[in-house]
Design a protein around this motif. Structure first.
Motif, PDB file in Angstrom:
ATOM      1  N   VAL A 174      32.837  32.541   8.815  1.00  0.00           N
ATOM      2  CA  VAL A 174      32.928  32.768  10.300  1.00  0.00           C
ATOM      3  C   VAL A 174      34.292  31.811  10.666  1.00  0.00           C
ATOM      4  CG1 VAL A 174      32.133  31.713  12.352  1.00  0.00           C
ATOM      5  CG2 VAL A 174      30.563  32.194  10.417  1.00  0.00           C
ATOM      6  N   SER A 175      35.167  32.813  11.523  1.00  0.00           N
ATOM      7  CA  SER A 175      36.519  32.228  11.832  1.00  0.00           C
ATOM      8  C   SER A 175      36.044  31.104  13.063  1.00  0.00           C
ATOM      9  CB  SER A 175      37.199  33.404  12.610  1.00  0.00           C
ATOM     10  OG  SER A 175      36.568  33.857  13.694  1.00  0.00           O
ATOM     11  N   GLY A 176      37.358  30.660  13.392  1.00  0.00           N
ATOM     12  CA  GLY A 176      37.352  29.686  14.494  1.00  0.00           C
ATOM     13  C   GLY A 176      37.305  30.234  15.940  1.00  0.00           C
ATOM     14  N   ARG A 177      37.531  29.837  17.082  1.00  0.00           N
ATOM     15  CA  ARG A 177      37.177  30.656  18.122  1.00  0.00           C
ATOM     16  C   ARG A 177      38.578  31.033  18.772  1.00  0.00           C
ATOM     17  NH1 ARG A 177      33.437  26.356  22.119  1.00  0.00           N
ATOM     18  NH2 ARG A 177      31.507  26.866  21.111  1.00  0.00           N
ATOM     19  N   TYR A 178      38.133  32.167  19.341  1.00  0.00           N
ATOM     20  CA  TYR A 178      39.350  33.076  19.953  1.00  0.00           C
ATOM     21  C   TYR A 178      39.104  33.239  21.560  1.00  0.00           C
ATOM     22  CZ  TYR A 178      41.397  33.951  15.329  1.00  0.00           C
ATOM     23  OH  TYR A 178      41.926  33.894  14.176  1.00  0.00           O
ATOM     24  N   ARG A 179      39.980  33.141  22.385  1.00  0.00           N
ATOM     25  CA  ARG A 179      40.021  33.335  23.612  1.00  0.00           C
ATOM     26  C   ARG A 179      39.950  34.839  23.992  1.00  0.00           C
ATOM     27  NH1 ARG A 179      40.537  28.867  26.982  1.00  0.00           N
ATOM     28  NH2 ARG A 179      41.512  27.187  26.193  1.00  0.00           N
ATOM     29  N   PHE A 180      38.927  35.366  25.018  1.00  0.00           N
ATOM     30  CA  PHE A 180      39.277  36.690  25.224  1.00  0.00           C
ATOM     31  C   PHE A 180      39.103  37.016  26.754  1.00  0.00           C
ATOM     32  CE2 PHE A 180      34.532  36.164  24.861  1.00  0.00           C
ATOM     33  CZ  PHE A 180      34.096  37.023  25.887  1.00  0.00           C
ATOM     34  N   ASN A 181      39.691  37.928  27.408  1.00  0.00           N
ATOM     35  CA  ASN A 181      39.543  38.433  28.637  1.00  0.00           C
ATOM     36  C   ASN A 181      39.247  39.742  28.945  1.00  0.00           C
ATOM     37  OD1 ASN A 181      40.899  35.926  30.353  1.00  0.00           O
ATOM     38  ND2 ASN A 181      42.064  35.880  28.375  1.00  0.00           N
ATOM     39  N   VAL A 182      38.414  40.050  29.610  1.00  0.00           N
ATOM     40  CA  VAL A 182      37.829  41.351  29.924  1.00  0.00           C
ATOM     41  C   VAL A 182      38.245  41.699  31.393  1.00  0.00           C
ATOM     42  CG1 VAL A 182      36.062  43.081  29.916  1.00  0.00           C
ATOM     43  CG2 VAL A 182      36.000  41.469  28.228  1.00  0.00           C
ATOM     44  N   ASN A 183      38.895  43.027  31.813  1.00  0.00           N
ATOM     45  CA  ASN A 183      39.120  43.193  33.042  1.00  0.00           C
ATOM     46  C   ASN A 183      38.464  44.508  33.378  1.00  0.00           C
ATOM     47  OD1 ASN A 183      40.596  42.557  35.696  1.00  0.00           O
ATOM     48  ND2 ASN A 183      41.759  44.406  35.189  1.00  0.00           N
ATOM     49  N   CYS A 184      37.599  44.599  34.510  1.00  0.00           N
ATOM     50  CA  CYS A 184      36.795  45.721  34.965  1.00  0.00           C
ATOM     51  C   CYS A 184      37.254  46.112  36.405  1.00  0.00           C
ATOM     52  CB  CYS A 184      35.488  46.091  34.519  1.00  0.00           C
ATOM     53  SG  CYS A 184      34.970  45.321  33.080  1.00  0.00           S
ATOM     54  N   VAL A 185      37.688  47.360  36.662  1.00  0.00           N
ATOM     55  CA  VAL A 185      37.836  47.870  37.994  1.00  0.00           C
ATOM     56  C   VAL A 185      36.745  48.848  38.493  1.00  0.00           C
ATOM     57  CG1 VAL A 185      39.607  48.925  39.690  1.00  0.00           C
ATOM     58  CG2 VAL A 185      40.397  47.373  37.768  1.00  0.00           C
ATOM     59  N   ALA A 186      36.327  48.536  39.685  1.00  0.00           N
ATOM     60  CA  ALA A 186      35.142  49.271  40.196  1.00  0.00           C
ATOM     61  C   ALA A 186      35.526  49.824  41.434  1.00  0.00           C
ATOM     62  CB  ALA A 186      33.718  48.630  40.326  1.00  0.00           C
TER      63      ALA A 186
END
Length: 209
Positions: free
Chosen positions: A173-185
């Motif tokens: 199991v790897s270390g933690r990674y930040r992630f960002n999700v951007n959705c447009v409605a």
């Protein structure tokens, strides 16, 4: 007369040399072992090369969007997201998931925390969130922007997900990674609160890890 054995400076120098040589050999062996382990981990990572998860917005409903004279907004939004792990041999641990909404670059809801979960390889999950903003401060121009969009008949809302994830390859199991999700409605802007603003058109979101 007893005999006295004395070690010559040459013998002492030789022993010091052997001692230092032992330490050098030990350091070299340890460095080689560590480098081999790191190279193996990197090779596994490079071979599998996890692909970032894919998110899409399934539906969104705005039930409340009221602005007070003090430039404070009350909002109620419900949405459903689809999360897909496209990897064939890599699982994903979602340790932190926070969702919020913004309009014209201004945050209009508080961050809502979703429960963490594990996603198997090539698995898809639906995530539902209820977002609310109670007396959230906005810029003085907010009311003008809402009125203009209402005259046009179209409202563009941005839904964001921020969090941290870990990759799972076999038992590693790897270390933690930040992630960002951007959705447009894009929602048809008629009236609130006589009826919710709704959009059920699937929208592919952008994801950055």
């Amino acid at each position: 007369m007893s005999r006295v054995d004395e070690k010559s400076p040459k013998d002492c120098a030789k022993k010091r040399f052997n001692f230092n040589k032992f330490h050098k050999k030990f350091f070299f062996a340890f460095s080689t072992f560590l480098l081999t382990i790191l190279s193996l981990i990197f090779l596994i990572w490079l071979t599998l090369h996890p692909t970032k998860p894919q998110f899409s917005l399934k539906d969104v409903n705005i039930y409340q969007l009221n602005l007070s004279r003090l430039n404070l907004i009350n909002s109620t939004i419900r949405l459903t997201l689809s999360s897909n792990n496209p990897n064939k041999k890599v699982g994903v641990y979602y340790d932190v998931l926070q969702v919020y909404a913004s309009y014209k670059g201004q945050i209009i809801t508080r961050q809502t925390l979703l429960p963490p979960f594990y996603q198997e390889n090539e698995e898809t999950n639906l995530l539902s969130a209820s977002l609310a903003g109670n007396q959230v401060p906005v810029a003085p121009s907010f009311g003008y922007e809402v009125g203009r969009d209402q005259r046009i008949g179209k409202l563009v809302l941005t839904l964001k997900v921020i969090g941290r994830l870990r990759w799972k390859v076999g038992t590693w199991v790897s270390g933690r990674y930040r992630f960002n999700v951007n959705c447009v409605a894009v929602l048809p802007f008629n009236s609130i609160p006589s009826g919710p603003l709704s959009s059920k058109q699937g929208t592919v979101c952008s994801t950055v890890v």
